[in-house]
Design an enzyme around this catalytic site. Structure first.
Site, PDB file in Angstrom:
ATOM      1  N   ASN A  84       4.564  -7.532   6.602  1.00  0.00           N
ATOM      2  CA  ASN A  84       5.446  -6.919   7.601  1.00  0.00           C
ATOM      3  C   ASN A  84       4.791  -5.758   8.359  1.00  0.00           C
ATOM      4  O   ASN A  84       5.472  -4.935   8.958  1.00  0.00           O
ATOM      5  CB  ASN A  84       6.717  -6.411   6.906  1.00  0.00           C
ATOM      6  CG  ASN A  84       6.421  -5.352   5.850  1.00  0.00           C
ATOM      7  OD1 ASN A  84       5.415  -5.428   5.158  1.00  0.00           O
ATOM      8  ND2 ASN A  84       7.287  -4.364   5.729  1.00  0.00           N
ATOM      9  N   GLU A  85       3.457  -5.704   8.339  1.00  0.00           N
ATOM     10  CA  GLU A  85       2.752  -4.546   8.895  1.00  0.00           C
ATOM     11  C   GLU A  85       3.215  -4.172  10.306  1.00  0.00           C
ATOM     12  O   GLU A  85       3.372  -2.988  10.620  1.00  0.00           O
ATOM     13  CB  GLU A  85       1.237  -4.794   8.906  1.00  0.00           C
ATOM     14  CG  GLU A  85       0.543  -4.526   7.581  1.00  0.00           C
ATOM     15  CD  GLU A  85       0.725  -5.634   6.556  1.00  0.00           C
ATOM     16  OE1 GLU A  85       1.440  -6.614   6.845  1.00  0.00           O
ATOM     17  OE2 GLU A  85       0.151  -5.517   5.464  1.00  0.00           O
ATOM     18  N   LEU A  97       0.839  -1.194   0.000  1.00  0.00           N
ATOM     19  CA  LEU A  97       0.000   0.000   0.000  1.00  0.00           C
ATOM     20  C   LEU A  97       0.874   1.244   0.000  1.00  0.00           C
ATOM     21  O   LEU A  97       1.938   1.266   0.623  1.00  0.00           O
ATOM     22  CB  LEU A  97      -0.907   0.006   1.233  1.00  0.00           C
ATOM     23  CG  LEU A  97      -1.816  -1.202   1.420  1.00  0.00           C
ATOM     24  CD1 LEU A  97      -2.837  -0.924   2.509  1.00  0.00           C
ATOM     25  CD2 LEU A  97      -2.508  -1.603   0.126  1.00  0.00           C
ATOM     26  N   GLY A 111       1.107  -5.118   1.312  1.00  0.00           N
ATOM     27  CA  GLY A 111       0.058  -5.187   0.288  1.00  0.00           C
ATOM     28  C   GLY A 111       0.506  -5.899  -0.975  1.00  0.00           C
ATOM     29  O   GLY A 111      -0.313  -6.491  -1.686  1.00  0.00           O
TER      30      GLY A 111
HETATM   31  C1  LIG Z   1      -7.065  -2.943  13.310  1.00  0.00           C
HETATM   32  C2  LIG Z   1      -6.716  -3.036  11.851  1.00  0.00           C
HETATM   33  C3  LIG Z   1      -6.903  -1.720  11.139  1.00  0.00           C
HETATM   34  C4  LIG Z   1      -6.166  -1.615   9.841  1.00  0.00           C
HETATM   35  C5  LIG Z   1      -4.721  -1.214  10.049  1.00  0.00           C
HETATM   36  C6  LIG Z   1      -4.006  -0.734   8.822  1.00  0.00           C
HETATM   37  C7  LIG Z   1      -3.585  -1.810   7.870  1.00  0.00           C
HETATM   38  C8  LIG Z   1      -2.661  -1.297   6.818  1.00  0.00           C
HETATM   39  C9  LIG Z   1      -2.075  -2.393   5.996  1.00  0.00           C
HETATM   40  C10 LIG Z   1      -0.881  -1.937   5.278  1.00  0.00           C
HETATM   41  C11 LIG Z   1      -0.370  -2.566   4.262  1.00  0.00           C
HETATM   42  C12 LIG Z   1       0.803  -2.085   3.523  1.00  0.00           C
HETATM   43  O1  LIG Z   1       1.027  -2.507   2.425  1.00  0.00           O
HETATM   44  S1  LIG Z   1       1.787  -0.888   4.212  1.00  0.00           S
HETATM   45  C13 LIG Z   1       3.161  -0.647   3.130  1.00  0.00           C
HETATM   46  C14 LIG Z   1       4.294  -1.560   3.542  1.00  0.00           C
HETATM   47  N1  LIG Z   1       5.368  -1.476   2.603  1.00  0.00           N
HETATM   48  C15 LIG Z   1       6.637  -1.502   2.972  1.00  0.00           C
HETATM   49  O2  LIG Z   1       6.954  -1.618   4.156  1.00  0.00           O
HETATM   50  C16 LIG Z   1       7.638  -1.360   1.877  1.00  0.00           C
HETATM   51  C17 LIG Z   1       8.587  -0.268   2.141  1.00  0.00           C
HETATM   52  N2  LIG Z   1       9.527  -0.160   1.053  1.00  0.00           N
HETATM   53  C18 LIG Z   1      10.630  -0.910   0.944  1.00  0.00           C
HETATM   54  O3  LIG Z   1      10.909  -1.766   1.777  1.00  0.00           O
HETATM   55  C19 LIG Z   1      11.521  -0.594  -0.200  1.00  0.00           C
HETATM   56  O4  LIG Z   1      11.159   0.696  -0.710  1.00  0.00           O
HETATM   57  C20 LIG Z   1      11.495  -1.639  -1.328  1.00  0.00           C
HETATM   58  C21 LIG Z   1      10.062  -1.903  -1.801  1.00  0.00           C
HETATM   59  C22 LIG Z   1      12.134  -2.937  -0.875  1.00  0.00           C
HETATM   60  C23 LIG Z   1      12.288  -1.077  -2.538  1.00  0.00           C
HETATM   61  O5  LIG Z   1      13.557  -0.666  -2.100  1.00  0.00           O
HETATM   62  P1  LIG Z   1      14.445   0.276  -3.035  1.00  0.00           P
HETATM   63  O6  LIG Z   1      15.749   0.472  -2.330  1.00  0.00           O
HETATM   64  O7  LIG Z   1      14.454  -0.266  -4.406  1.00  0.00           O
HETATM   65  O8  LIG Z   1      13.626   1.651  -3.130  1.00  0.00           O
HETATM   66  P2  LIG Z   1      13.536   2.794  -2.016  1.00  0.00           P
HETATM   67  O9  LIG Z   1      14.647   3.749  -2.235  1.00  0.00           O
HETATM   68  O10 LIG Z   1      13.389   2.218  -0.650  1.00  0.00           O
HETATM   69  O11 LIG Z   1      12.151   3.457  -2.398  1.00  0.00           O
HETATM   70  C24 LIG Z   1      12.000   4.331  -3.495  1.00  0.00           C
HETATM   71  C25 LIG Z   1      11.009   5.430  -3.119  1.00  0.00           C
HETATM   72  O12 LIG Z   1       9.727   4.838  -2.899  1.00  0.00           O
HETATM   73  C26 LIG Z   1       9.262   5.163  -1.604  1.00  0.00           C
HETATM   74  N3  LIG Z   1       8.467   4.050  -1.116  1.00  0.00           N
HETATM   75  C27 LIG Z   1       8.853   2.780  -0.902  1.00  0.00           C
HETATM   76  N4  LIG Z   1       7.852   2.025  -0.484  1.00  0.00           N
HETATM   77  C28 LIG Z   1       6.753   2.828  -0.426  1.00  0.00           C
HETATM   78  C29 LIG Z   1       5.389   2.619  -0.071  1.00  0.00           C
HETATM   79  N5  LIG Z   1       4.910   1.438   0.316  1.00  0.00           N
HETATM   80  N6  LIG Z   1       4.577   3.673  -0.128  1.00  0.00           N
HETATM   81  C30 LIG Z   1       5.008   4.883  -0.523  1.00  0.00           C
HETATM   82  N7  LIG Z   1       6.286   5.137  -0.868  1.00  0.00           N
HETATM   83  C31 LIG Z   1       7.156   4.122  -0.826  1.00  0.00           C
HETATM   84  C32 LIG Z   1      10.524   5.403  -0.794  1.00  0.00           C
HETATM   85  O13 LIG Z   1      10.279   6.189   0.345  1.00  0.00           O
HETATM   86  C33 LIG Z   1      11.367   6.127  -1.810  1.00  0.00           C
HETATM   87  O14 LIG Z   1      10.902   7.458  -1.904  1.00  0.00           O
HETATM   88  P3  LIG Z   1      11.884   8.692  -2.183  1.00  0.00           P
HETATM   89  O15 LIG Z   1      12.930   8.670  -1.108  1.00  0.00           O
HETATM   90  O16 LIG Z   1      10.999   9.877  -2.149  1.00  0.00           O
HETATM   91  O17 LIG Z   1      12.457   8.391  -3.561  1.00  0.00           O
END
Ligand SMILES: CCCCCCCCC/C=C/C(=O)SCCNC(=O)CCNC(=O)[C@H](O)C(C)(C)COP(=O)(O)OP(=O)(O)OC[C@H]1O[C@@H](n2cnc3c(N)ncnc32)[C@H](O)[C@@H]1OP(=O)(O)O
Length: 365
Positions: free
Chosen positions: A240-241, A171, A216
Site C-alpha cells: 500500500n506504499e 517497515l 513491508g
Molecule cells: C523511488 C523508490 C525509493 C524508495 C521509497 C521508499 C519505500 C518505502 C517502502 C515502505 C514500506 C513500508 O512498509 S511502509 C509502512 C506501511 N505500513 C502501514 O501502512 C501500516 C500502518 N498501520 C496500520 O494500518 C495499522 O496500525 C494496523 C497494522 C492495521 C494495526 O491496526 P491497529 O488498530 O491494531 O493498531 P494501531 O492503533 O493502528 O497501531 C498501534 C500503534 O502502532 C503504530 N504503528 C502502526 N503501524 C506502524 C508502522 N508501520 N510503523 C510505526 N508505527 C506504526 C500506530 O501509530 C500506533 O501507535 P500509537 O498511537 O503511538 O500507539
C-alpha cells in the site's frame, strides 16, 4: 548451483554479523564462540522467538514486537541473525514465519549466553512485570543478568504487552521519519538484507499470516515460498506504499510481479491496494485461507509436503526461479540505498509520512 542462491543472499551480510563480533577469515563468515553456544533448538531474542523441531527439521519464527511487529532496524537485525543461524543449521530444512497468536502475550524463558553478549541482551524490549523466583532482583528494564563463576550469564526475559492482531505492520515508519541520511541508509540496507536472505533462502519457507500484513509485512510474506492466511474479515494484505505517498522500490515490485503477475501487480501497486483475505486469494497474493486457529497447524501440514521433495531439487529450482530477481538488487544495492535516502529525506515525502502518522493516531482516537 544450490549454493548460488545461498551465496548471493549472503552478500553484504557482514554488516549485520559484525554487530555480534563475528570474525571473518579468508572472506568467510565464522560463528563466534558465543553464537555457537546458542545453536540449540530454541532461542529467544527480544522481538523474535524461534523454535526448531529437530524431529521434523522445521523452525517456527514468531514475531513478538508490540504493538504491531513493525520492522525497525533492531527488528530487522534480529530477523537476519535468526535467519542466518537457521540457514547454517543443517538440521533445519523448513521455516514458518508467523506472529505471536494471542492479543496479550506473556512469555517467560531463560537463555544462556557468554558475557560478551550482555549488551545485546540489554536491548530486550520493556516493559516486563513478572518476578522470577530464581532472580532476587528484576531491573526496571525487566532484565537481570547474573554472572556465574564460569563466565556464563543467565538471562531471564519476561514480556507482557499487548500485540495487535497483525502479522507485521511493515517497515517502522518512525525509522523513515525525521532521521539522518546516514541512519536512513543503514535502515534501508537492513531492509534489503532481510529480503535477500528470505527470498534467497535454501529452506522451504511458509508465511502463516495470522493478522494484517501491509507493505513491508506483505513483502515478507511474498518473500516466502507459500502463504497461508487467516480467513478473518478484519485482516488485509498488500503493498500500500502509494497510500503513504511513497513508492515501492523495484525489488518489492519484482517480488509482487513474480507472485501475482504483471497486471494484478500494476493495479495493486499504483492504487496501493490492501486486499481482504478472500480477494488476496483471488489474485494469488496468498495461496490458502484457513480459520484463524488453524493457520499454524496448516502451515505445519503444508511444510511436510514441501519437505517431501528432495532438498537439492527444490533448492535448484527455487534458485532458477528467483536468482535473476535477487541479482538485480545485488548489482544495484548501493544505488538503491542512495535512491532511498534521497527520496525519503525530501521535505515533501517527510510531510506525507507525518500526515500518515497523524492519520494513524487520529483513527485510534
Ligand atoms: C523511488 C523508490 C525509493 C524508495 C521509497 C521508499 C519505500 C518505502 C517502502 C515502505 C514500506 C513500508 O512498509 S511502509 C509502512 C506501511 N505500513 C502501514 O501502512 C501500516 C500502518 N498501520 C496500520 O494500518 C495499522 O496500525 C494496523 C497494522 C492495521 C494495526 O491496526 P491497529 O488498530 O491494531 O493498531 P494501531 O492503533 O493502528 O497501531 C498501534 C500503534 O502502532 C503504530 N504503528 C502502526 N503501524 C506502524 C508502522 N508501520 N510503523 C510505526 N508505527 C506504526 C500506530 O501509530 C500506533 O501507535 P500509537 O498511537 O503511538 O500507539
Amino acid at each position: 548451483m544450490a549454493n548460488v542462491l545461498r551465496n548471493s543472499a549472503k552478500f553484504g551480510f557482514s554488516g549485520v554479523l559484525s554487530q555480534l563480533s563475528i570474525h571473518s577469515r579468508h572472506g568467510r563468515e565464522c560463528v563466534s564462540p558465543c553464537f555457537s553456544l546458542q545453536q540449540r533448538n530454541n532461542s529467544t531474542s527480544p522481538k523474535i522467538k524461534v523454535d526448531l523441531d529437530n524431529s521434523t527439521g522445521v523452525a517456527v519464527l514468531r514475531m513478538q514486537s508490540p504493538p504491531v511487529n513493525s520492522l525497525s532496524l533492531d527488528f530487522l537485525t534480529e530477523f537476519c541473525i535468526n535467519l542466518e543461524k537457521l540457514e547454517m543449521d543443517k538440521s533445519c530444512r523448513g521455516l514458518i514465519i508467523t506472529s505471536v497468536s494471542t492479543h496479550t502475550h506473556t512469555h517467560t524463558d531463560t537463555d544462556t549466553v557468554t558475557q560478551s553478549h550482555k549488551t545485546m541482551i540489554h536491548t530486550i524490549t520493556p516493559p516486563v512485570c513478572v518476578v522470577s523466583q530464581t532472580l532476587s532482583k528484576v531491573s526496571s528494564t525487566g532484565l537481570d543478568i547474573i554472572t556465574l563463576p564460569v563466565c556464563v550469564c543467565v538471562c531471564v526475559c519476561l514480556v507482557s504487552q499487548t500485540l495487535s492482531k497483525v502479522f507485521s505492520a511493515g517497515l517502522d515508519i518512525m525509522e523513515m521519519y525525521g532521521k539522518s541520511p546516514e541512519r536512513c541508509g543503514e535502515f534501508w540496507k537492513a531492509v534489503q538484507e532481510m529480503w535477500l536472505k528470505l527470498y534467497g533462502s535454501n529452506m522451504a519457507t511458509i508465511a502463516a499470516i495470522n493478522g494484517s500484513s501491509p507493505a513491508g509485512g506483505c513483502l515478507m510474506s511474498i518473500g516466502c515460498d507459500y502463504r497461508i492466511m487467516a480467513d478473518n474479515p478484519r485482516y488485509s494484505i498488500g503493498l500500500n506504499e502509494t497510500q503513504l505517498g511513497i513508492v515501492a522500490p523495484f525489488w518489492f515490485k519484482d517480488t509482487l510481479v513474480n507472485t501475482v503477475g504483471n497486471r494484478a501487480a500494476e493495479l495493486s501497486l499504483e492504487l496501493g491496494l490492501l486486499y481482504s483475505a478472500p480477494d488476496a486469494l483471488k489474485i494469488g497474493l496468498v495461496d490458502q485461507l484457513v480459520p484463524e486457529d488453524q493457520v499454524l497447524s496448516t502451515a505445519q501440514d503444508t511444510m511436510s509436503k514441501w519437505l517431501a521433495v528432495p532438498d537439492h531439487a527444490r533448492q535448484i529450482t527455487k534458485s532458477m526461479m528467483r536468482k535473476q530477481t535477487i541479482d538485480k538488487l545485488l548489482s544495484n544495492r548501493e544505488a538503491d540505498i542512495t535512491n532511498f535516502v534521497s527520496f525519503i529525506t525530501k521535505d515533501s515525502i517527510q510531510r506525507s509520512l507525518r500526515m500518515y502518522l497523524e492519520m494513524l493516531k487520529s483513527r485510534k482516537a
